[in-house]
Structures are given as structure tokens and as C-alpha cells.
Design an enzyme around this catalytic site. Sequence first.
Site, PDB file in Angstrom:
ATOM      1  N   THR A  27       0.876  -1.177   0.000  1.00 35.67           N
ATOM      2  CA  THR A  27       0.000   0.000   0.000  1.00 35.67           C
ATOM      3  C   THR A  27       0.909   1.221   0.000  1.00 35.67           C
ATOM      4  O   THR A  27       2.118   1.102   0.202  1.00 35.67           O
ATOM      5  CB  THR A  27      -0.890   0.040   1.265  1.00 35.67           C
ATOM      6  OG1 THR A  27      -0.051   0.149   2.422  1.00 35.67           O
ATOM      7  CG2 THR A  27      -1.760  -1.203   1.380  1.00 35.67           C
ATOM      8  N   ALA A  56       3.239  -1.303   4.829  1.00 41.98           N
ATOM      9  CA  ALA A  56       2.522  -0.136   5.356  1.00 41.98           C
ATOM     10  C   ALA A  56       3.529   1.010   5.424  1.00 41.98           C
ATOM     11  O   ALA A  56       4.580   0.875   6.066  1.00 41.98           O
ATOM     12  CB  ALA A  56       1.966  -0.449   6.733  1.00 41.98           C
ATOM     13  N   ILE A  82       7.544  -2.503   7.144  1.00 45.42           N
ATOM     14  CA  ILE A  82       7.568  -1.040   7.241  1.00 45.42           C
ATOM     15  C   ILE A  82       8.141  -0.461   5.955  1.00 45.42           C
ATOM     16  O   ILE A  82       9.269  -0.764   5.568  1.00 45.42           O
ATOM     17  CB  ILE A  82       8.409  -0.571   8.457  1.00 45.42           C
ATOM     18  CG1 ILE A  82       7.958  -1.271   9.747  1.00 45.42           C
ATOM     19  CG2 ILE A  82       8.315   0.959   8.604  1.00 45.42           C
ATOM     20  CD1 ILE A  82       6.496  -1.101  10.073  1.00 45.42           C
ATOM     21  N   LYS A  83       7.325   0.362   5.308  1.00 48.12           N
ATOM     22  CA  LYS A  83       7.736   0.962   4.032  1.00 48.12           C
ATOM     23  C   LYS A  83       8.279   2.355   4.302  1.00 48.12           C
ATOM     24  O   LYS A  83       7.612   3.188   4.938  1.00 48.12           O
ATOM     25  CB  LYS A  83       6.512   1.013   3.110  1.00 48.12           C
ATOM     26  CG  LYS A  83       6.837   1.106   1.638  1.00 48.12           C
ATOM     27  CD  LYS A  83       5.538   0.914   0.852  1.00 48.12           C
ATOM     28  CE  LYS A  83       5.742   1.076  -0.625  1.00 48.12           C
ATOM     29  NZ  LYS A  83       4.459   1.126  -1.339  1.00 48.12           N
ATOM     30  N   LEU A  84       9.498   2.587   3.819  1.00 51.81           N
ATOM     31  CA  LEU A  84      10.204   3.837   4.120  1.00 51.81           C
ATOM     32  C   LEU A  84      10.746   4.454   2.835  1.00 51.81           C
ATOM     33  O   LEU A  84      11.178   3.726   1.934  1.00 51.81           O
ATOM     34  CB  LEU A  84      11.382   3.530   5.061  1.00 51.81           C
ATOM     35  CG  LEU A  84      10.983   2.868   6.393  1.00 51.81           C
ATOM     36  CD1 LEU A  84      11.982   1.799   6.785  1.00 51.81           C
ATOM     37  CD2 LEU A  84      10.852   3.918   7.474  1.00 51.81           C
TER      38      LEU A  84
END
Length: 217
Positions: A27, A56, A82-84
Site C-alpha cells: 500500500t 505499510a 515497514i515501508k520507508l
Amino acid sequence: MKFFVDTAEIKDIRDLHATGLLDGVTTNPSLIAKSGRQFKDVIKEICALVPGPVSAEVAATDYEGMVAEGEVLAKIASNVVIKLPLTLDGLKATKYFSGKGVKTNVTLCFSANQALLAAKVGATYISPFIGRLDDINVDGMDLIHDIRAIYDNFDFETQILAASIRSANHVTQAAIAGADVATIPPAVIYKLADHPLTKSGLEQFVKDWKSTGQSIL
Ligand code: E4P
């Protein structure tokens, strides 16, 4: 090659999960905005539906903010990734999370050097955006080839997650280029199964079978 679906729409995720083709979900803030729903509720629901990795994305752009938000997101479910963003602060936060054994997806990658940095800080996934490079008249697939070569040269374990995929041909080319994963919009996943010769061939078989008057059951 693993398939993730790039959407925050629960119905699409549920339908695709039922096909057995889905390995995970990505997402981003734009997809969450489009869904019109509460971010954390959507992520929780997706994670309960799909056992694979669910990306996310943090909203903060500074290191401390990304760490604080990532900690909250990681607690939602054990399959949250964890999307960074691929900035120096984002890389620092990636290092922080990989050090803690939390999976990360470094996003908005547009160059091989950026991908090299993400691998050096231990990212689980790197997301090169193919379609957005194509949009500015740069061949996005070249980037996948370059990253594959670099990661293989140094045995980096970071997985190449081909993102910003816009067509079935992008999926084929990313698979040939050695991407580990493709994150694909739902409509493109459905198109992968289509072929006019399959359609017409099946119509003929159905017609001929009918003419035999037989039944298998
Ligand atoms: C990837 O993680 C992104 O969510 C996505 O693939 C971006 O695609 P777009 O360029 O079509 O918005």
C-alpha cells in the site's frame, strides 16, 4: 517470482487471495487516500486476510518520526513490512528496523545507487518504480537489470520488488530481468491470465464436447 497486489481495496485483495496467486500486498499513502478509510484499520484487515508480507508506509519524513510511526505500524500484525522512503533519513530508519529484525520495504527508488544504499542498510525489499521512469522517457526495466547485477555481485539479500507496474508486459520483463517480486495493480494481475487463443480454443472445445453428448460425471 512472487506476486504482491498494489492496492488498499479489501474486495480486490480478498478476490485475488482466493485465486491462490497472491503472496503479499503493498500500500502507499495515495492508495490509502483513494480507499477513503482509516489507515491502521485497513492494514489490520489486510494482514488478517493475507498471511504474506503487507507493506505499510510511514507518513513522516524525518528519522525520529519514521521510527515512531514504524514502531506503531509494526505492532499491528507480525506480517507488517515497514515501508520507508529512499532518503538519508529513510535509510537510517531502515537500518534501525533491520537491526531489530523488522522487515522493511524501501520505496521510491529511481537509481541503481539508491538501491545499493538500501541493500547496505539491510532493507528486506527495494522498490524500483518502473512505470514512473517510463513516464519520463527513461527505460524503467534497465534499472531492474542494473540492480540485479549489483545485488548478485555482492550477494546482497535485499529482494528486488518491481513497483509502479502498469502492464502485463512489465510483469514479463521484470521476471526476465530477475526481479524477486512484482507488486501489481489488480487489473493487471487479471490480464495476465488472458489470451485470445485461450478464449477461442476453449469456446471450440466446449462446442465440440457438447456435440459428443457425453458427460464426465
Ligand atoms: C509501490 O510500492 C507503489 O505503491 C506503486 O507501485 C506505485 O505505483 P504508481 O507509480 O502506479 O503509483
